[in-house]
Design a protein around this motif. Structure first.
Motif, PDB file in Angstrom:
ATOM      1  N   LEU A  58       0.835  -1.199   0.021  1.00 58.10           N
ATOM      2  CA  LEU A  58      -0.067  -0.161   0.015  1.00 58.10           C
ATOM      3  C   LEU A  58       0.880   1.271  -0.183  1.00 58.10           C
ATOM      4  N   LYS A 102      -0.769   1.821  -8.999  1.00 61.14           N
ATOM      5  CA  LYS A 102      -1.392   0.581  -9.535  1.00 61.14           C
ATOM      6  C   LYS A 102      -0.795  -0.358 -10.367  1.00 61.14           C
ATOM      7  N   LYS A 162      -1.554  -1.290  -3.805  1.00 62.40           N
ATOM      8  CA  LYS A 162      -2.844  -0.659  -3.272  1.00 62.40           C
ATOM      9  C   LYS A 162      -2.531   0.923  -3.215  1.00 62.40           C
ATOM     10  N   ASP A 170      -7.953   2.878  -2.519  1.00 62.24           N
ATOM     11  CA  ASP A 170      -8.060   1.584  -1.369  1.00 62.24           C
ATOM     12  C   ASP A 170      -8.427   2.076  -0.203  1.00 62.24           C
TER      13      ASP A 170
END
Length: 140
Positions: free
Chosen positions: A5, A27, A32, A54
């Motif tokens: 992330l 991405k 994420k 996200d």
């Protein structure tokens, strides 16, 4: 070890193509992506990108220094994001503790960042349990 992330501040200097280019590149790397908002940044700044995110991180202190006081005045922003995006993960970061977490979760936060409250406590497990319980209660 690795990361899955990537969170960036919408107020940051952006690459050519702006926030959209950054989202696309994150991405494309298989990660994420989340956008962080400083306390004074309006929630609307994230809306053009929200369907691609996200998570949205709402800072509840001015970023940069640990141990600041929780800014309850930011909770209407959390509420507005939760109302508009009911399934979004909404993270809050800054000044979260057993005394402030219920305000954040009642506003719609479901991801809590806490440092000083945990590491400054003699009962770290108890603090974590209280924080987690508040999130669980708000999700019930």
């Amino acid at each position: 070890a690795g990361a899955n992330l990537f969170t960036f501040h919408i107020e940051s200097e952006m690459p050519e193509g702006g926030a959209q280019a950054l989202i696309d590149s994150v991405k494309a790397a298989g990660m994420k992506v989340a956008i962080a908002l400083k306390p004074d940044t309006p929630a609307e700044e994230v809306y053009p990108y929200a369907d691609q995110l996200d998570m949205i991180l709402v800072m509840t202190v001015v970023p940069g220094f640990s141990g600041q006081s929780f800014m309850g005045s930011v909770m209407p922003k959390v509420e507005a994001i939760r109302e508009k995006y009911p399934d979004m993960d909404i993270q809050v970061d800054g000044g979260l503790s057993p005394k402030t977490v219920d305000a954040a979760t009642a506003a719609g936060a479901n991801v809590i960042v806490a440092a000083s409250a945990i590491f400054g406590s003699d009962d770290r497990k108890g603090v974590i349990t209280t924080l987690r319980s508040s999130v669980d209660k708000s999700l019930a």
